[in-house]
Design a protein around this motif. Structure first.
Motif, PDB file in Angstrom:
ATOM      1  N   LYS A  74       0.835  -1.206   0.000  1.00 33.58           N
ATOM      2  CA  LYS A  74       0.000   0.000   0.000  1.00 33.58           C
ATOM      3  C   LYS A  74       0.866   1.250   0.000  1.00 33.58           C
ATOM      4  O   LYS A  74       1.909   1.294   0.662  1.00 33.58           O
ATOM      5  CB  LYS A  74      -0.912  -0.009   1.227  1.00 33.58           C
ATOM      6  CG  LYS A  74      -1.908  -1.148   1.194  1.00 33.58           C
ATOM      7  CD  LYS A  74      -2.827  -1.100   2.385  1.00 33.58           C
ATOM      8  CE  LYS A  74      -3.825  -2.243   2.321  1.00 33.58           C
ATOM      9  NZ  LYS A  74      -4.697  -2.252   3.487  1.00 33.58           N
ATOM     10  N   ASN A  75       0.413   2.240  -0.717  1.00 29.07           N
ATOM     11  CA  ASN A  75       1.141   3.504  -0.814  1.00 29.07           C
ATOM     12  C   ASN A  75       1.100   4.266   0.514  1.00 29.07           C
ATOM     13  O   ASN A  75       0.088   4.265   1.216  1.00 29.07           O
ATOM     14  CB  ASN A  75       0.520   4.351  -1.932  1.00 29.07           C
ATOM     15  CG  ASN A  75       1.325   5.589  -2.198  1.00 29.07           C
ATOM     16  OD1 ASN A  75       2.538   5.542  -2.287  1.00 29.07           O
ATOM     17  ND2 ASN A  75       0.649   6.704  -2.333  1.00 29.07           N
ATOM     18  N   ASP A  76       2.212   4.922   0.844  1.00 30.36           N
ATOM     19  CA  ASP A  76       2.313   5.785   2.027  1.00 30.36           C
ATOM     20  C   ASP A  76       1.907   5.085   3.318  1.00 30.36           C
ATOM     21  O   ASP A  76       1.236   5.654   4.181  1.00 30.36           O
ATOM     22  CB  ASP A  76       1.453   7.051   1.841  1.00 30.36           C
ATOM     23  CG  ASP A  76       2.010   7.977   0.776  1.00 30.36           C
ATOM     24  OD1 ASP A  76       3.188   7.819   0.397  1.00 30.36           O
ATOM     25  OD2 ASP A  76       1.269   8.859   0.323  1.00 30.36           O
ATOM     26  N   GLN A  77       2.315   3.828   3.473  1.00 25.29           N
ATOM     27  CA  GLN A  77       1.843   3.045   4.609  1.00 25.29           C
ATOM     28  C   GLN A  77       2.974   2.553   5.525  1.00 25.29           C
ATOM     29  O   GLN A  77       2.757   2.370   6.708  1.00 25.29           O
ATOM     30  CB  GLN A  77       1.060   1.836   4.081  1.00 25.29           C
ATOM     31  CG  GLN A  77       0.152   1.186   5.062  1.00 25.29           C
ATOM     32  CD  GLN A  77      -1.056   2.051   5.402  1.00 25.29           C
ATOM     33  OE1 GLN A  77      -1.437   2.935   4.650  1.00 25.29           O
ATOM     34  NE2 GLN A  77      -1.632   1.809   6.532  1.00 25.29           N
ATOM     35  N   TYR A  78       4.147   2.301   4.993  1.00 27.44           N
ATOM     36  CA  TYR A  78       5.154   1.543   5.739  1.00 27.44           C
ATOM     37  C   TYR A  78       6.227   2.417   6.357  1.00 27.44           C
ATOM     38  O   TYR A  78       6.712   3.356   5.754  1.00 27.44           O
ATOM     39  CB  TYR A  78       5.787   0.489   4.823  1.00 27.44           C
ATOM     40  CG  TYR A  78       4.722  -0.359   4.174  1.00 27.44           C
ATOM     41  CD1 TYR A  78       3.960  -1.236   4.932  1.00 27.44           C
ATOM     42  CD2 TYR A  78       4.435  -0.238   2.823  1.00 27.44           C
ATOM     43  CE1 TYR A  78       2.944  -1.983   4.360  1.00 27.44           C
ATOM     44  CE2 TYR A  78       3.426  -0.986   2.243  1.00 27.44           C
ATOM     45  CZ  TYR A  78       2.683  -1.852   3.013  1.00 27.44           C
ATOM     46  OH  TYR A  78       1.682  -2.581   2.445  1.00 27.44           O
ATOM     47  N   ARG A  79       6.625   2.028   7.569  1.00 21.77           N
ATOM     48  CA  ARG A  79       7.678   2.731   8.304  1.00 21.77           C
ATOM     49  C   ARG A  79       8.855   1.822   8.663  1.00 21.77           C
ATOM     50  O   ARG A  79       9.881   2.292   9.113  1.00 21.77           O
ATOM     51  CB  ARG A  79       7.107   3.310   9.588  1.00 21.77           C
ATOM     52  CG  ARG A  79       6.098   4.393   9.339  1.00 21.77           C
ATOM     53  CD  ARG A  79       5.601   4.970  10.632  1.00 21.77           C
ATOM     54  NE  ARG A  79       4.645   6.021  10.327  1.00 21.77           N
ATOM     55  CZ  ARG A  79       3.737   6.452  11.164  1.00 21.77           C
ATOM     56  NH1 ARG A  79       3.646   5.937  12.366  1.00 21.77           N
ATOM     57  NH2 ARG A  79       2.911   7.411  10.818  1.00 21.77           N
ATOM     58  N   TYR A  80       8.687   0.519   8.469  1.00 21.18           N
ATOM     59  CA  TYR A  80       9.720  -0.440   8.877  1.00 21.18           C
ATOM     60  C   TYR A  80      10.031  -1.395   7.734  1.00 21.18           C
ATOM     61  O   TYR A  80       9.175  -1.691   6.911  1.00 21.18           O
ATOM     62  CB  TYR A  80       9.245  -1.230  10.107  1.00 21.18           C
ATOM     63  CG  TYR A  80       8.978  -0.331  11.279  1.00 21.18           C
ATOM     64  CD1 TYR A  80      10.004   0.013  12.155  1.00 21.18           C
ATOM     65  CD2 TYR A  80       7.712   0.219  11.479  1.00 21.18           C
ATOM     66  CE1 TYR A  80       9.761   0.874  13.213  1.00 21.18           C
ATOM     67  CE2 TYR A  80       7.463   1.081  12.537  1.00 21.18           C
ATOM     68  CZ  TYR A  80       8.494   1.406  13.397  1.00 21.18           C
ATOM     69  OH  TYR A  80       8.271   2.268  14.434  1.00 21.18           O
ATOM     70  N   PHE A  81      11.263  -1.890   7.722  1.00 15.31           N
ATOM     71  CA  PHE A  81      11.680  -2.835   6.692  1.00 15.31           C
ATOM     72  C   PHE A  81      12.548  -3.929   7.296  1.00 15.31           C
ATOM     73  O   PHE A  81      13.118  -3.772   8.377  1.00 15.31           O
ATOM     74  CB  PHE A  81      12.439  -2.126   5.559  1.00 15.31           C
ATOM     75  CG  PHE A  81      13.809  -1.634   5.947  1.00 15.31           C
ATOM     76  CD1 PHE A  81      14.936  -2.406   5.698  1.00 15.31           C
ATOM     77  CD2 PHE A  81      13.976  -0.408   6.569  1.00 15.31           C
ATOM     78  CE1 PHE A  81      16.201  -1.960   6.053  1.00 15.31           C
ATOM     79  CE2 PHE A  81      15.241   0.052   6.928  1.00 15.31           C
ATOM     80  CZ  PHE A  81      16.349  -0.734   6.665  1.00 15.31           C
ATOM     81  N   ARG A  82      12.648  -5.024   6.549  1.00 16.82           N
ATOM     82  CA  ARG A  82      13.511  -6.138   6.943  1.00 16.82           C
ATOM     83  C   ARG A  82      13.954  -6.864   5.674  1.00 16.82           C
ATOM     84  O   ARG A  82      13.160  -7.072   4.759  1.00 16.82           O
ATOM     85  CB  ARG A  82      12.748  -7.095   7.849  1.00 16.82           C
ATOM     86  CG  ARG A  82      13.579  -8.289   8.285  1.00 16.82           C
ATOM     87  CD  ARG A  82      12.845  -9.108   9.294  1.00 16.82           C
ATOM     88  NE  ARG A  82      12.118 -10.158   8.586  1.00 16.82           N
ATOM     89  CZ  ARG A  82      11.383 -11.074   9.183  1.00 16.82           C
ATOM     90  NH1 ARG A  82      11.225 -11.048  10.489  1.00 16.82           N
ATOM     91  NH2 ARG A  82      10.782 -11.998   8.491  1.00 16.82           N
TER      92      ARG A  82
END
Length: 165
Positions: A74-82
């Motif tokens: 989803k656009n403009d949704q994520y703050r974390y990655f792995r």
């Protein structure tokens, strides 16, 4: 050397060659994934999540606009990655611009450990890392245009540059 010994050695040699070539082919195909999460609370990712496969070595650049909903991102949704089993060196560019250009914030990281698997990290942590510095073990910061904020979940685009074969 008798015929039996000769045949066994020949079969064993072919088996070893087949195993070696097969494992090289598998490692070329195995490319890992980059996961994204909206939240990270109590040591667990939460909210909306998506997973993007990393292209195999030698593949062209993979550009993904989260606005398109590809991979259920989803656009403009994520703050974390792995990163999970991402080959090295893979260069990954994250940006808030829906067309993957340089109009808003843009940051790039490079994997330096093969394969690279990380714990969950805030995208904002990339901004706080010095250029060329280690964002998390196995990943270094390679690009940052210094524009805009990264703390509001404004990730819109991903570009993945797979390693050369």
């Amino acid at each position: 050397m008798n015929v039996k010994t000769f045949c066994r050695q020949g079969l064993l040699g072919r088996l070893l060659v087949t195993m070696a070539v097969g494992s090289l082919a598998l490692s070329a195909m195995a490319a890992g994934t980059i996961q994204f999460a909206e939240k990270y609370e109590a040591s667990e990712p939460g909210g909306d999540r998506c997973s993007v496969p990393v292209p195999a070595a030698g593949s062209p650049v993979k550009s993904i606009s989260f606005k398109s909903g590809e991979y259920n991102c989803k656009n403009d949704q994520y703050r974390y990655f792995r990163f999970d089993d991402v080959p090295s060196p893979t260069f990954v560019v994250m940006t808030s611009d829906k067309q993957c250009d340089d109009n808003e914030w843009k940051m790039g990281v490079l994997t330096i450990k093969h394969p690279t698997s990380t714990s969950w990290k805030a995208i904002q942590d990339i901004r706080g890392t010095a250029m060329g510095g280690i964002v998390t073990p196995g990943i270094v910061k390679q690009e940052d245009n210094g524009k805009g904020g990264t703390d509001k979940g404004t990730l819109s685009c991903l570009e993945i540059y797979a390693p050369d074969p």
